[in-house]
Structure formats: structure tokens, C-alpha cells
Scaffold this active site. Structure first.
Site, short mmCIF file in Angstrom:
data_model
loop_
_atom_site.label_atom_id
_atom_site.label_comp_id
_atom_site.label_asym_id
_atom_site.label_seq_id
_atom_site.Cartn_x
_atom_site.Cartn_y
_atom_site.Cartn_z
N LYS A 1 6.01 7.21 -12.96
CA LYS A 1 5.51 5.94 -12.42
C LYS A 1 6.69 5.19 -11.85
O LYS A 1 7.83 5.38 -12.27
CB LYS A 1 4.86 5.10 -13.53
CG LYS A 1 3.83 4.13 -13.01
CD LYS A 1 2.52 4.82 -12.73
CE LYS A 1 1.45 3.89 -12.25
NZ LYS A 1 0.13 4.56 -12.21
P1 NAD Z 1 -5.35 -2.89 -6.50
O1 NAD Z 1 -4.07 -3.61 -6.34
O2 NAD Z 1 -5.96 -2.26 -5.29
O3 NAD Z 1 -6.46 -3.87 -7.14
C1 NAD Z 1 -6.23 -4.58 -8.32
C2 NAD Z 1 -7.37 -5.57 -8.53
O4 NAD Z 1 -7.17 -6.24 -9.77
C3 NAD Z 1 -7.45 -6.66 -7.46
O5 NAD Z 1 -8.79 -7.00 -7.20
C4 NAD Z 1 -6.71 -7.83 -8.13
O6 NAD Z 1 -7.12 -9.09 -7.58
C5 NAD Z 1 -7.16 -7.66 -9.55
N1 NAD Z 1 -6.24 -8.26 -10.52
C6 NAD Z 1 -4.89 -8.26 -10.49
N2 NAD Z 1 -4.40 -8.96 -11.54
C7 NAD Z 1 -5.47 -9.36 -12.26
C8 NAD Z 1 -5.62 -10.12 -13.44
N3 NAD Z 1 -4.55 -10.62 -14.08
N4 NAD Z 1 -6.88 -10.34 -13.89
C9 NAD Z 1 -7.95 -9.85 -13.24
N5 NAD Z 1 -7.87 -9.16 -12.09
C10 NAD Z 1 -6.64 -8.91 -11.62
O7 NAD Z 1 -5.11 -1.80 -7.66
P2 NAD Z 1 -5.96 -0.48 -7.93
O8 NAD Z 1 -5.30 0.65 -7.24
O9 NAD Z 1 -7.41 -0.76 -7.71
O10 NAD Z 1 -5.64 -0.28 -9.48
C11 NAD Z 1 -6.39 -0.95 -10.51
C12 NAD Z 1 -6.10 -0.27 -11.84
O11 NAD Z 1 -6.50 1.11 -11.76
C13 NAD Z 1 -4.65 -0.25 -12.27
O12 NAD Z 1 -4.59 -0.31 -13.69
C14 NAD Z 1 -4.17 1.11 -11.82
O13 NAD Z 1 -3.04 1.57 -12.54
C15 NAD Z 1 -5.39 1.94 -12.12
N6 NAD Z 1 -5.47 3.19 -11.37
C16 NAD Z 1 -5.46 3.20 -10.01
C17 NAD Z 1 -5.54 4.41 -9.34
C18 NAD Z 1 -5.60 4.48 -7.83
O14 NAD Z 1 -5.84 5.59 -7.31
N7 NAD Z 1 -5.45 3.39 -7.10
C19 NAD Z 1 -5.61 5.61 -10.06
C20 NAD Z 1 -5.63 5.57 -11.46
C21 NAD Z 1 -5.56 4.35 -12.10
#
Ligand code: NAD
Length: 426
Positions: A116
Site C-alpha cells: 500500500k
Molecule cells: P474514493 O475516494 O473514490 O471514495 C471515498 C468516499 O468516501 C467518498 O464518497 C468520500 O466523500 C467518502 N468519505 C471520505 N471520508 C469520509 C468520512 N470520514 N466519512 C464518511 N465518508 C467519507 O475511495 P474508494 O476507492 O471508493 O475507496 C473506498 C474504500 O474502499 C476505501 O476503504 C478503500 O481502501 C476501499 N477499497 C477500494 C478499492 C478500489 O478499487 N477503489 C478496492 C478495495 C477496497
């Protein structure tokens, strides 16, 4: 499946992601009788790099941020994991996320280790041109750490396919030829995979549906609340709505909305494009992010950040199923409270593995320079994830474990087996 009174009283809450990750590993090690030497090796990341990232602002001044890249384990293959841009991201959080990546790749049995990376930046404070210079400088600083055989970054919070394109270009300029396999989640025009953009959300949907099937619930009977409206949560809301679920609540960092009869994700997307947030969406009640976690629904899907369900609110969660799309949304102690209350928790290392699975497909396609159709990608994703779900579910039943314990047992077990097979160097 284990839903028993707690045998050991709860201690002080370990609420950092790293503490949660370590506690989960220690518990799995004890349950499965892991060899102490291997357990000790797996408790520490293989290597961690901290870099200084200076770059020029649009006004000509210089700004410097701290960046990290952690390789937790590379015993089963190259390190694999996302890159996060967030003002609060630090080494401990990155270590936890890298460790979870190791188990996640092993649970779905793809030949990667865990990594990461992060830069402690708030992207909202920068123009796209500043972000490009910052990303390219970060990529240059971690250059010796990454590569198709070493470590393959991908998008995570606040990073996207354009940022992956900048990293791919920076790396390729240094090599003197194009190296598409150095990152995944990049645009299709430079070697990205069809279906990668929606893969994590699609995988979450497959895992939710597999859970509903095992618990005798129909897709069209259930109500769902989703925290986070980013790459994962936003598309997931659309997928679940299209499949017939009632999405009753959704939020972003600014706050959320609730409607008992069900929200229209397309109308929410339109509102967000115009207003910049889903807050203020007409035709639904405003709620806070804290309230979203506690709404009356069948399935709660945290899809934002870690440690949002803690000992402070675990007693108030009303969902029957918690499906962890975010990494580490439930602390170790809160997990035990949910378990005691009979709430069925499907763990992150299984639920959100769709992203890394299609990243693996992308890397395979780049190396072979032979590309698949979107249907091929989605079909293979579904096969891999449903097989992983069945393995975790069956083990949980057979050994009287929670789904998280079973997933860790399988993930940690596969990595441990690789360690023992390879032997200890020198
Ligand atoms: P992103 O940045 O596209 O979206 C994050 C979302 O969470 C946004 O809507 C943001 O406004 C919201 N957010 C941020 N801080 C917040 C808070 N304090 N309270 C409530 N909402 C909040 O990120 P993503 O890629 O959608 O990732 C989201 C989660 O999924 C993370 O934990 C990430 O590690 C996990 N994840 C993502 C992927 C991927 O392919 N993108 C894969 C596996 C896991």
C-alpha cells in the site's frame, strides 16, 4: 457459525487500523496454531519506504508532502496494493492496509503479496496540474520499489485512472519503453482492463448476494445503507438498485441522505455532479455519517474509510448483515460486539477483493499483450469470488468461526504455507 457470548471481557479499544490488523492476525494465528516463527515474520512488513515529495505549485512556490510505500509480504508474488491520497494517511495506516492486501490476495488465491502507498495530501487543495507534478515526483521517488515483477500500485481513496496513467508514464520514461504492467486501474487506451473501474463494486455485490442466498433472503426483499459515494460506494448503489435492492441511505464525507422507500442513485449522481456533494439532494431526509451507520436496514455497507464502527456505536447498529466494502471499517473490539449481537459480518479481505482480482487480470493481460472482453472479465471475477466465498463460509461452519476468522485462517494459511515451502533465507 460462531455467535457466542464473549469469553474474554473487552479490553481498551484498539482503534487504529494497524492495531486492528495485528489483533486480527494474532487471533487467526492462535486459532489455526500457526508456527510461531512464521507468525513473527508476518507481524512486520517486509520493507517500508518513506519519501519526501517536493513539487511546484501553480504560483511558483514549493510544497513538500510525505509519501510512503509499504510491502507487507511478497512470498507468493509481487507486492500489490492501492495508492491513497489523504491528509491523515501515515505509515501505520499504510502498514495495516498493506497487511490486509496480503491476506486479500491469498483469500482469492491470486499470486500477489500485499502493498500500500500513501501521500499525506488533501487533493481538494490542489489543481489537477499540481496533483500531476506531485504524483510524478512521488512515482520517481518510489521508482526502485515498483515494477511489474516487484510492486504494482492501483487506485484507492482519492486516486483514479488518470493518476495511474501519470505513474505508468513516469516509470516508462525512466525505462525508455512502455511498461503498462507497472500499475493497474489505468485507462483502457494504455493497457487498462475492461471492467476494472467497476470491479470492486461488482465484487461487493457478488459477496452480498452470496450472503443473502446462504441466509435465505431474497435480493428484492432487502434494504441497504451505503457509507461512501466514491468509486466503490457510488457504482455499488447503482448496481444494487438495478438488481432490485432498496438503497435507503447513502453518504459522502459531507453527510448523507435517507429515504425509507428507496433512493434513485442516478438522480443522486446528477445532483452530486451539479452540487459537488450528495448533501442537499431533494426528496430525501438529510442524515449525518454517524446516523447512516445506525439506520434501520437489512444490510449495512461501509464503503468509505476505516474504524467507523467502534465500541461507541457497535451497540446501535441495526443492520442484520454488515458487508465491509471499505478496508477495516470495524475495529477489533467492535467486531466482537457485532458478533455477540448476532450481526453477520462479511469481512473486507473477502468482500472488496474484486478490485485486486481484476487488477490481477489487467496485469496478466498487459504481460501477455492480449486483451479480454468485459464479459470475460466479469465472468472470471464472479467465479473467483464465489469460490472464495464458499471456501470461507464452509470453513466458518466446519470450525465454528466467524467469517472474518475463517477468511484470515485461509489467507494467513496460504501465505504461511508459501513461507514454509520456500524456507528461511539464508
Ligand atoms: P474514493 O475516494 O473514490 O471514495 C471515498 C468516499 O468516501 C467518498 O464518497 C468520500 O466523500 C467518502 N468519505 C471520505 N471520508 C469520509 C468520512 N470520514 N466519512 C464518511 N465518508 C467519507 O475511495 P474508494 O476507492 O471508493 O475507496 C473506498 C474504500 O474502499 C476505501 O476503504 C478503500 O481502501 C476501499 N477499497 C477500494 C478499492 C478500489 O478499487 N477503489 C478496492 C478495495 C477496497
Amino acid at each position: 457459525m460462531k455467535i457466542q457470548p464473549l469469553e474474554v471481557p473487552l479490553g481498551p479499544e484498539r482503534d487504529s487500523a494497524w492495531e486492528t490488523a495485528l489483533a486480527q492476525l494474532d487471533e487467526a494465528a492462535e486459532l489455526m496454531g500457526l508456527a510461531p516463527g512464521v507468525h513473527e515474520i508476518l507481524r512486520t512488513p517486509k520493507r517500508a519506504l518513506i519519501v519526501s515529495v517536493p513539487f511546484r505549485m501553480d504560483d511558483g512556490s514549493t510544497r513538500v508532502y510525505e509519501g510512503t510505500r509499504v510491502h507487507h509480504n511478497v512470498t507468493r508474488g509481487p507486492a500489490k496494493g492501492g495508492l491513497r491520497f489523504h491528509p491523515m494517511v501515515g505509515l501505520d495506516e499504510t502498514k495495516a492496509l498493506a497487511m490486509w492486501m496480503t491476506w486479500k490476495c491469498a483469500v482469492v488465491d491470486i499470486p500477489f503479496g500485499g502493498a500500500k502507498g500513501g501521500v499525506a495530501v488533501d487533493p481538494k487543495n490542489h489543481s489537477r496540474a499540481e496533483l500531476e507534478r506531485m504524483t510524478r515526483r512521488y512515482a520517481s521517488e518510489i521508482l526502485p520499489f515498483i515494477g511489474p515483477e516487484r510492486d504494482i500500485p492501483a487506485p484507492d481513496m482519492n486516486t483514479d485512472e488518470e493518476i495511474m496513467a501519470w505513474i505508468m508514464d513516469t516509470y516508462s520514461q525512466n525505462q525508455g519503453y512502455s511498461v503498462p504492467g507497472v500499475v493497474t486501474g489505468k485507462p483502457v487506451s494504455i493497457g487498462g482492463s475492461k471492467g476494472r473501474g467497476g470491479a470492486t463494486s461488482r465484487g461487493v455485490m457478488y459477496m452480498l448476494f452470496a450472503t443473502l442466498k446462504r441466509r435465505g433472503l431474497g435480493i428484492e426483499e432487502v434494504s441497504v445503507a451505503i457509507q461512501g459515494h466514491g468509486k466503490v460506494g457510488g457504482f455499488l448503489a447503482q448496481l444494487l438498485h438495478d438488481a432490485g435492492c432498496r438503497v435507503v441511505a447513502i453518504s459522502d464525507v459531507e453527510g448523507g441522505v435517507y429515504k425509507e422507500r428507496g433512493l434513485d442513485p442516478e438522480a443522486i449522481n446528477r445532483h452530486k455532479r451539479e452540487a459537488g456533494s450528495i448533501v442537499g439532494y431533494p426528496g430525501a431526509d438529510p442524515i449525518t455519517n454517524e446516523e447512516l451507520l445506525e439506520v434501520d436496514c437489512d444490510c449495512l455497507i461501509p464503503a468509505a474509510i476505516e474504524s467507523v464502527i467502534t465500541v461507541k456505536n457497535a451497540d446501535r447498529i441495526r443492520a442484520r448483515v454488515v458487508c465491509e466494502a471499505a478496508n477495516g471499517p470495524v475495529t477489533f473490539e467492535a467486531d466482537r460486539i457485532l458478533q455477540e449481537r448476532g450481526i453477520f459480518v462479511v469481512p473486507d479481505i473477502l468482500v472488496n477483493a474484486g478490485g485486486v482480482t481484476v487488477s490481477y487480470f489487467e496485469w496478466v493481460q498487459d504481460i501477455q499483450a492480449y486483451f479480454w472482453t468485459e464479459d470475460e472479465v466479469n465472468d472470471r471475477l464472479r467465479l473467483i469470488m464465489e469460490k472464495a466465498f464458499d471456501e470461507v463460509y464452509e470453513l466458518a461452519l466446519a470450525k465454528d468461526l466467524t467469517m472474518r476468522q475463517a477468511a484470515h485462517w485461509i489467507g494467513v494459511g496460504r501465505v504461511a504455507e508459501a513461507h514454509l515451502t520456500r524456507g528461511l533465507f539464508p
